[in-house]
Design a protein around this motif. Structure first.
Motif, mmCIF file in Angstrom:
data_model
loop_
_atom_site.group_PDB
_atom_site.id
_atom_site.type_symbol
_atom_site.label_atom_id
_atom_site.label_comp_id
_atom_site.label_asym_id
_atom_site.label_seq_id
_atom_site.Cartn_x
_atom_site.Cartn_y
_atom_site.Cartn_z
ATOM 1 N N ASP A 8 46.002 38.074 41.173
ATOM 2 C CA ASP A 8 45.760 39.174 40.234
ATOM 3 C C ASP A 8 45.229 38.691 38.884
ATOM 4 O OD1 ASP A 8 47.979 38.248 38.804
ATOM 5 O OD2 ASP A 8 49.193 40.048 39.112
ATOM 6 N N ALA A 9 45.027 37.361 38.732
ATOM 7 C CA ALA A 9 44.404 36.811 37.521
ATOM 8 C C ALA A 9 43.071 36.135 37.852
ATOM 9 C CB ALA A 9 45.349 35.822 36.849
ATOM 10 N N ASP A 10 42.478 36.489 38.974
ATOM 11 C CA ASP A 10 41.211 35.898 39.403
ATOM 12 C C ASP A 10 40.067 36.502 38.598
ATOM 13 O OD1 ASP A 10 39.033 34.810 40.759
ATOM 14 O OD2 ASP A 10 39.879 35.169 42.743
ATOM 15 N N THR A 11 39.322 35.648 37.915
ATOM 16 C CA THR A 11 38.148 36.106 37.178
ATOM 17 C C THR A 11 36.846 35.574 37.779
ATOM 18 O OG1 THR A 11 38.353 34.242 35.622
ATOM 19 C CG2 THR A 11 39.401 36.327 35.006
ATOM 20 N N TYR A 12 36.926 34.639 38.718
ATOM 21 C CA TYR A 12 35.727 34.071 39.351
ATOM 22 C C TYR A 12 35.217 35.011 40.439
ATOM 23 C CZ TYR A 12 32.595 30.666 41.483
ATOM 24 O OH TYR A 12 31.486 30.032 41.983
ATOM 25 N N VAL A 13 36.077 35.328 41.397
ATOM 26 C CA VAL A 13 35.844 36.479 42.277
ATOM 27 C C VAL A 13 36.844 37.526 41.791
ATOM 28 C CG1 VAL A 13 35.902 37.399 44.613
ATOM 29 C CG2 VAL A 13 35.083 35.064 44.219
ATOM 30 N N PRO A 14 36.417 38.417 40.896
ATOM 31 C CA PRO A 14 37.376 39.254 40.176
ATOM 32 C C PRO A 14 38.264 40.072 41.116
ATOM 33 C CG PRO A 14 35.127 40.057 39.894
ATOM 34 C CD PRO A 14 35.022 38.719 40.532
ATOM 35 N N THR A 15 39.499 40.243 40.675
ATOM 36 C CA THR A 15 40.516 40.887 41.508
ATOM 37 C C THR A 15 40.090 42.268 41.976
ATOM 38 O OG1 THR A 15 42.207 39.656 40.278
ATOM 39 C CG2 THR A 15 42.963 41.512 41.600
ATOM 40 N N TRP A 16 39.299 42.976 41.176
ATOM 41 C CA TRP A 16 38.917 44.336 41.574
ATOM 42 C C TRP A 16 38.209 44.378 42.918
ATOM 43 C CZ3 TRP A 16 34.002 45.588 42.820
ATOM 44 C CH2 TRP A 16 32.956 44.857 42.268
ATOM 45 N N MET A 17 37.578 43.270 43.312
ATOM 46 C CA MET A 17 36.813 43.276 44.556
ATOM 47 C C MET A 17 37.681 43.493 45.785
ATOM 48 S SD MET A 17 33.766 40.469 44.219
ATOM 49 C CE MET A 17 32.507 40.583 42.946
ATOM 50 N N VAL A 18 38.940 43.084 45.742
ATOM 51 C CA VAL A 18 39.778 43.225 46.933
ATOM 52 C C VAL A 18 40.082 44.689 47.252
ATOM 53 C CG1 VAL A 18 42.090 43.117 45.859
ATOM 54 C CG2 VAL A 18 41.735 42.177 48.151
ATOM 55 N N HIS A 19 40.054 45.547 46.257
ATOM 56 C CA HIS A 19 40.468 46.941 46.485
ATOM 57 C C HIS A 19 39.471 47.716 47.346
ATOM 58 C CE1 HIS A 19 43.980 46.380 44.013
ATOM 59 N NE2 HIS A 19 43.234 45.915 43.032
ATOM 60 N N PRO A 20 38.161 47.704 47.052
ATOM 61 C CA PRO A 20 37.236 48.379 47.975
ATOM 62 C C PRO A 20 37.208 47.741 49.359
ATOM 63 C CG PRO A 20 36.018 47.209 46.264
ATOM 64 C CD PRO A 20 37.456 47.214 45.849
ATOM 65 N N LEU A 21 37.410 46.427 49.433
ATOM 66 C CA LEU A 21 37.474 45.765 50.736
ATOM 67 C C LEU A 21 38.660 46.274 51.545
ATOM 68 C CD1 LEU A 21 36.642 42.139 49.543
ATOM 69 C CD2 LEU A 21 35.238 43.501 51.106
ATOM 70 N N TYR A 22 39.814 46.312 50.906
ATOM 71 C CA TYR A 22 41.026 46.775 51.581
ATOM 72 C C TYR A 22 40.895 48.242 52.004
ATOM 73 C CZ TYR A 22 45.969 47.716 52.472
ATOM 74 O OH TYR A 22 47.149 48.080 53.058
ATOM 75 N N GLU A 23 40.338 49.055 51.117
ATOM 76 C CA GLU A 23 40.178 50.484 51.424
ATOM 77 C C GLU A 23 39.193 50.706 52.567
ATOM 78 O OE1 GLU A 23 39.052 52.152 47.701
ATOM 79 O OE2 GLU A 23 40.994 51.723 46.754
ATOM 80 N N ALA A 24 38.170 49.847 52.658
ATOM 81 C CA ALA A 24 37.159 50.000 53.710
ATOM 82 C C ALA A 24 37.672 49.600 55.082
ATOM 83 C CB ALA A 24 35.926 49.158 53.365
ATOM 84 N N LYS A 25 38.695 48.761 55.120
ATOM 85 C CA LYS A 25 39.221 48.246 56.388
ATOM 86 C C LYS A 25 40.158 49.254 57.037
ATOM 87 C CE LYS A 25 40.465 45.206 59.541
ATOM 88 N NZ LYS A 25 41.176 46.206 60.355
ATOM 89 N N SER A 26 39.948 49.510 58.303
ATOM 90 C CA SER A 26 40.850 50.375 59.057
ATOM 91 C C SER A 26 42.166 49.647 59.321
ATOM 92 C CB SER A 26 40.203 50.791 60.373
ATOM 93 O OG SER A 26 39.937 49.648 61.173
ATOM 94 N N GLU A 27 43.188 50.380 59.660
ATOM 95 C CA GLU A 27 44.448 49.770 60.069
ATOM 96 C C GLU A 27 44.244 49.014 61.385
ATOM 97 O OE1 GLU A 27 47.212 49.632 58.450
ATOM 98 O OE2 GLU A 27 47.046 51.204 56.928
ATOM 99 N N PRO A 28 45.046 47.975 61.645
ATOM 100 C CA PRO A 28 46.129 47.429 60.816
ATOM 101 C C PRO A 28 45.605 46.470 59.745
ATOM 102 C CG PRO A 28 46.109 46.347 62.946
ATOM 103 C CD PRO A 28 45.027 47.380 62.990
ATOM 104 N N LYS A 29 46.284 46.493 58.603
ATOM 105 C CA LYS A 29 45.887 45.649 57.484
ATOM 106 C C LYS A 29 47.077 45.496 56.552
ATOM 107 C CE LYS A 29 44.151 49.759 55.044
ATOM 108 N NZ LYS A 29 42.974 50.400 54.418
#
Length: 316
Positions: free
Chosen positions: A261-282
């Motif tokens: 949650d302190a990642d600034t190189y690959v900023p943390t915000w990027m994980v949220h659209p990735l996670y939302e785009a993935k169907s279950e299970p996740k």
């Protein structure tokens, strides 16, 4: 006067075009063929790993002493010779992990995750060198996009090496995580059970745009557009095409998302659209205070336990 003004505009336009394409060419080389590619330094990579993760030294020494950490090579459809290292589990098993390294890294620099799977979880492991890194050939770093096809071949190789009936997880960090997600959107063999991605980017376009602004204070237009065009002309793919996000949308197998949650190189915000785009299970683990690609280093026991809990649901 008008004629001189017209010629002046033409000269200015030509200079702007030259500057844009020159800058784009520089950006492409800076990004994909960096002058200092630490992934090419094999002795330095071992030295780095054993200083950063000293607890893996007895395991690495024991594998090397008995010749259990082995090399293998393949030739991909483009005629590139690619390299990987592999090691069988301490006891025969069909549980297998393919472990994918990050930008300007190599297989050796992922041995801490090799330790997690091979020493702690008793898995077979295979760690490939992606193109133009480690001992693998290639004209340039491919940011995971062309690498996804190579990793699919390595997954087949790992399955064959370990008996032809494996249960497999693919685990990547940083660019290796993006590669893992890019792999996940392709048709999968029955032996592939799940994926673990740790701090991967949404797309090469998004990551380069972030770096262009962060390092040089520049907007995407025009350099990113022309650099992407040059990449397509030179290497056969464009920055927007190389999308982990689009690939994750097609993935139907389980995926564990990890991001500091302190990642600034690959900023943390990027994980949220990735996670939302993935169907279950996740599953998602936002790692408190962790910067880029150090979640395992900061929390080795919890990282190991969370990975074991996740993959253990699908690999038994």
């Amino acid at each position: 006067m008008k004629k001189g003004f017209k010629y002046g505009l033409i000269v200015l336009f030509v200079l702007i075009v030259i500057a844009v394409f020159g800058g784009s060419s520089y950006m492409l080389g800076y990004s994909l063929t960096p002058e200092h590619n630490k992934g090419k330094d094999i002795p330095g990579s071992y030295e780095y790993m054993l200083s950063e993760y000293p607890f893996i030294k007895p395991w690495v020494d024991s594998l090397q002493t008995v010749g259990a950490l082995r090399d293998t090579f393949i030739i991909n459809p483009e005629g590139r010779q690619l390299h990987a290292i592999f090691a069988a589990a301490p006891e025969p098993t069909d549980k297998t992990a393919v472990i994918v390294h990050g930008y300007t890294d190599n297989a050796i620099r992922m041995l801490m995750i090799g330790y997690l799977y091979n020493k702690d979880l008793k898995y077979n492991i295979l760690l490939p060198d992606l193109q133009d890194q480690g001992l693998s050939d290639g004209p340039a770093i491919q940011m995971g996009w062309k690498d996804r096809l190579d990793v699919l071949r390595w997954m087949d190789i790992a399955n064959d090496i370990y008996g032809g009936n494996t249960q497999m997880v693919v685990h990547g960090i940083s660019m290796g995580a993006a590669t893992t997600m890019m792999v996940s959107g392709e048709p999968q063999k029955p032996f592939v059970k799940c994926f673990v991605e740790d701090c991967g980017y949404t797309s090469v376009w998004d990551e380069f745009s972030h770096e262009l602004k962060g390092q040089f204070g520049l907007p995407p237009f025009p350099l990113l557009y022309t650099a992407s065009w040059l990449c397509s002309a030179k290497y056969g793919w464009g920055f927007k095409e190389a999308s982990s996000l689009n690939q994750v949308k097609k993935c139907t197998l389980p995926m564990f998302f990890i991001h500091g949650d302190a990642d600034t190189y690959v900023p943390t915000w990027m994980v949220h659209p990735l996670y939302e785009a993935k169907s279950e299970p996740k599953e998602l683990w936002l790692v408190p205070g962790a910067k880029h690609a150090v979640s395992y280093k900061d929390y080795p026991q919890e990282y190991t336990q969370r990975v074991e809990n996740f993959v253990g649901k699908y690999i038994r």
